[in-house]
Structure formats: C-alpha cells, structure tokens
Design a protein around this motif. Structure first.
Motif, PDB file in Angstrom:
ATOM      1  N   ASP A  41      68.258   0.972  37.625  1.00  0.00           N
ATOM      2  CA  ASP A  41      69.087   0.204  38.558  1.00  0.00           C
ATOM      3  C   ASP A  41      69.421  -1.191  38.024  1.00  0.00           C
ATOM      4  N   LEU A  42      68.682  -1.661  37.036  1.00  0.00           N
ATOM      5  CA  LEU A  42      68.934  -2.982  36.463  1.00  0.00           C
ATOM      6  C   LEU A  42      69.971  -2.946  35.333  1.00  0.00           C
ATOM      7  N   ALA A  43      70.505  -1.779  35.015  1.00  0.00           N
ATOM      8  CA  ALA A  43      71.462  -1.665  33.908  1.00  0.00           C
ATOM      9  C   ALA A  43      72.662  -2.588  34.104  1.00  0.00           C
ATOM     10  N   TRP A  44      73.165  -2.665  35.329  1.00  0.00           N
ATOM     11  CA  TRP A  44      74.321  -3.529  35.578  1.00  0.00           C
ATOM     12  C   TRP A  44      73.981  -4.993  35.340  1.00  0.00           C
ATOM     13  N   LYS A  45      72.716  -5.375  35.630  1.00  0.00           N
ATOM     14  CA  LYS A  45      72.305  -6.758  35.396  1.00  0.00           C
ATOM     15  C   LYS A  45      72.236  -7.059  33.897  1.00  0.00           C
ATOM     16  N   ILE A  46      71.839  -6.061  33.113  1.00  0.00           N
ATOM     17  CA  ILE A  46      71.795  -6.244  31.658  1.00  0.00           C
ATOM     18  C   ILE A  46      73.209  -6.465  31.129  1.00  0.00           C
ATOM     19  N   GLU A  47      74.141  -5.627  31.591  1.00  0.00           N
ATOM     20  CA  GLU A  47      75.531  -5.775  31.150  1.00  0.00           C
ATOM     21  C   GLU A  47      76.076  -7.153  31.544  1.00  0.00           C
ATOM     22  N   LYS A  48      75.846  -7.552  32.777  1.00  0.00           N
ATOM     23  CA  LYS A  48      76.338  -8.846  33.253  1.00  0.00           C
ATOM     24  C   LYS A  48      75.701  -9.996  32.477  1.00  0.00           C
ATOM     25  N   ALA A  49      74.386  -9.942  32.293  1.00  0.00           N
ATOM     26  CA  ALA A  49      73.682 -11.018  31.581  1.00  0.00           C
ATOM     27  C   ALA A  49      74.127 -11.097  30.124  1.00  0.00           C
ATOM     28  N   THR A  50      74.345  -9.945  29.507  1.00  0.00           N
ATOM     29  CA  THR A  50      74.809  -9.919  28.123  1.00  0.00           C
ATOM     30  C   THR A  50      76.163 -10.613  28.007  1.00  0.00           C
ATOM     31  N   GLU A  51      77.050 -10.311  28.935  1.00  0.00           N
ATOM     32  CA  GLU A  51      78.370 -10.941  28.927  1.00  0.00           C
ATOM     33  C   GLU A  51      78.270 -12.449  29.184  1.00  0.00           C
ATOM     34  N   GLN A  52      77.458 -12.828  30.165  1.00  0.00           N
ATOM     35  CA  GLN A  52      77.308 -14.251  30.480  1.00  0.00           C
ATOM     36  C   GLN A  52      76.710 -15.015  29.303  1.00  0.00           C
ATOM     37  N   ASP A  53      75.714 -14.423  28.687  1.00  0.00           N
ATOM     38  CA  ASP A  53      75.088 -15.080  27.537  1.00  0.00           C
ATOM     39  C   ASP A  53      76.081 -15.250  26.388  1.00  0.00           C
ATOM     40  N   ALA A  54      76.913 -14.224  26.175  1.00  0.00           N
ATOM     41  CA  ALA A  54      77.903 -14.309  25.098  1.00  0.00           C
ATOM     42  C   ALA A  54      78.965 -15.365  25.403  1.00  0.00           C
ATOM     43  N   LEU A  55      79.363 -15.448  26.647  1.00  0.00           N
ATOM     44  CA  LEU A  55      80.392 -16.406  27.032  1.00  0.00           C
ATOM     45  C   LEU A  55      79.876 -17.840  27.141  1.00  0.00           C
ATOM     46  N   ASN A  56      78.676 -17.981  27.630  1.00  0.00           N
ATOM     47  CA  ASN A  56      78.171 -19.305  27.982  1.00  0.00           C
ATOM     48  C   ASN A  56      77.051 -19.831  27.090  1.00  0.00           C
ATOM     49  N   GLY A  57      76.588 -19.011  26.172  1.00  0.00           N
ATOM     50  CA  GLY A  57      75.480 -19.430  25.321  1.00  0.00           C
ATOM     51  C   GLY A  57      74.165 -19.549  26.086  1.00  0.00           C
ATOM     52  N   THR A  58      74.045 -18.798  27.191  1.00  0.00           N
ATOM     53  CA  THR A  58      72.819 -18.836  27.995  1.00  0.00           C
ATOM     54  C   THR A  58      71.855 -17.742  27.553  1.00  0.00           C
ATOM     55  N   THR A  59      70.708 -17.681  28.209  1.00  0.00           N
ATOM     56  CA  THR A  59      69.698 -16.658  27.881  1.00  0.00           C
ATOM     57  C   THR A  59      69.264 -15.905  29.137  1.00  0.00           C
ATOM     58  N   THR A  60      70.215 -15.582  29.995  1.00  0.00           N
ATOM     59  CA  THR A  60      69.881 -14.881  31.239  1.00  0.00           C
ATOM     60  C   THR A  60      69.396 -13.455  30.985  1.00  0.00           C
ATOM     61  N   LEU A  61      69.738 -12.892  29.866  1.00  0.00           N
ATOM     62  CA  LEU A  61      69.274 -11.550  29.531  1.00  0.00           C
ATOM     63  C   LEU A  61      67.748 -11.491  29.481  1.00  0.00           C
ATOM     64  N   ASN A  62      67.125 -12.562  29.039  1.00  0.00           N
ATOM     65  CA  ASN A  62      65.658 -12.608  28.996  1.00  0.00           C
ATOM     66  C   ASN A  62      65.055 -12.429  30.386  1.00  0.00           C
ATOM     67  N   ASP A  63      65.713 -12.988  31.410  1.00  0.00           N
ATOM     68  CA  ASP A  63      65.219 -12.853  32.779  1.00  0.00           C
ATOM     69  C   ASP A  63      65.261 -11.396  33.244  1.00  0.00           C
ATOM     70  N   VAL A  64      66.328 -10.706  32.881  1.00  0.00           N
ATOM     71  CA  VAL A  64      66.444  -9.300  33.262  1.00  0.00           C
ATOM     72  C   VAL A  64      65.380  -8.471  32.536  1.00  0.00           C
ATOM     73  N   TYR A  65      65.180  -8.757  31.266  1.00  0.00           N
ATOM     74  CA  TYR A  65      64.134  -8.036  30.535  1.00  0.00           C
ATOM     75  C   TYR A  65      62.761  -8.313  31.134  1.00  0.00           C
ATOM     76  N   ALA A  66      62.544  -9.526  31.632  1.00  0.00           N
ATOM     77  CA  ALA A  66      61.275  -9.852  32.288  1.00  0.00           C
ATOM     78  C   ALA A  66      61.116  -9.039  33.581  1.00  0.00           C
ATOM     79  N   GLU A  67      62.202  -8.840  34.316  1.00  0.00           N
ATOM     80  CA  GLU A  67      62.164  -7.999  35.522  1.00  0.00           C
ATOM     81  C   GLU A  67      61.757  -6.573  35.170  1.00  0.00           C
ATOM     82  N   ARG A  68      62.361  -6.066  34.104  1.00  0.00           N
ATOM     83  CA  ARG A  68      62.029  -4.701  33.675  1.00  0.00           C
ATOM     84  C   ARG A  68      60.562  -4.595  33.255  1.00  0.00           C
ATOM     85  N   GLU A  69      60.077  -5.598  32.564  1.00  0.00           N
ATOM     86  CA  GLU A  69      58.677  -5.585  32.135  1.00  0.00           C
ATOM     87  C   GLU A  69      57.732  -5.674  33.328  1.00  0.00           C
TER      88      GLU A  69
END
Length: 102
Positions: A41-69
């Motif tokens: 169910d978090l797949a959409w968050k990974i896609e969104k975070a990946t896009e945001q990180d690429a566009l904004n130079g952020t690291t929100t993908l790490n937060d999603v990976y932490a949720e999965r862990e």
C-alpha cells in the motif's frame, strides 16, 4: 485495559485435536500477509517521494523506507510473540487479539 493477556470469553476452550504448531503457522501467515499488504500500500508513497526528491533535492524517500521497515519490525515482533507463547488456549485465542497497530 492495558493487559497484554489475550481476551478469553467465558466458555472458550481449545478444540479437541488442536494442533498448536499448525495454528501458530496459520497466525504467522496472516501476520505476514497483513505486513505485505501494508508494504504494498506504500508503493504510491514511494513513487511520490521519488518524484519529489528528484524535483526538490529532498530526501522524503527515506521516510517512506522507514515506514516500510517499521512494518517489518512490527511483523517480526508479533511473530516472536506467537512463537513465545506455549499455552494452548492462549495460542488458540491469539487470532482474535493479535493487532498490527498496537
């Protein structure tokens, strides 16, 4: 009630021929299935975070990976609780009280 003891309704008893090992495996399969569903169910968050990180130079993908862990860690903890219990009645009634969100 903050008790960790599973609720046993009056009159609940272990069925004749109860196979604790098989029931444990059944419970653990259910826990794994719930963890898998939550992770998928978090797949959409990974896609969104990946896009945001690429566009904004952020690291929100790490937060999603932490949720999965965290889901994996909770799943492992629930399975360890299932494995640690030895009383037939408690194991039998665990299926009614094992909660992923506790």
């Amino acid at each position: 009630d903050n008790s960790s003891t599973p609720f046993t309704a009056p009159g609940v008893s272990v069925p004749e021929g109860f196979d604790q090992a098989a029931w444990r495996e059944h419970l653990k399969r259910n826990v794994k299935a719930e963890a898998r569903r939550r992770i998928e169910d978090l797949a959409w968050k990974i896609e969104k975070a990946t896009e945001q990180d690429a566009l904004n130079g952020t690291t929100t993908l790490n937060d999603v990976y932490a949720e999965r862990e965290a889901i994996r860690a909770k799943s492992n903890a629930i399975e360890a609780d299932i494995d640690a219990e030895t009383d037939d009645l408690t194991v039998f009634t665990m299926g009614t009280v094992v909660k992923f969100d506790e």
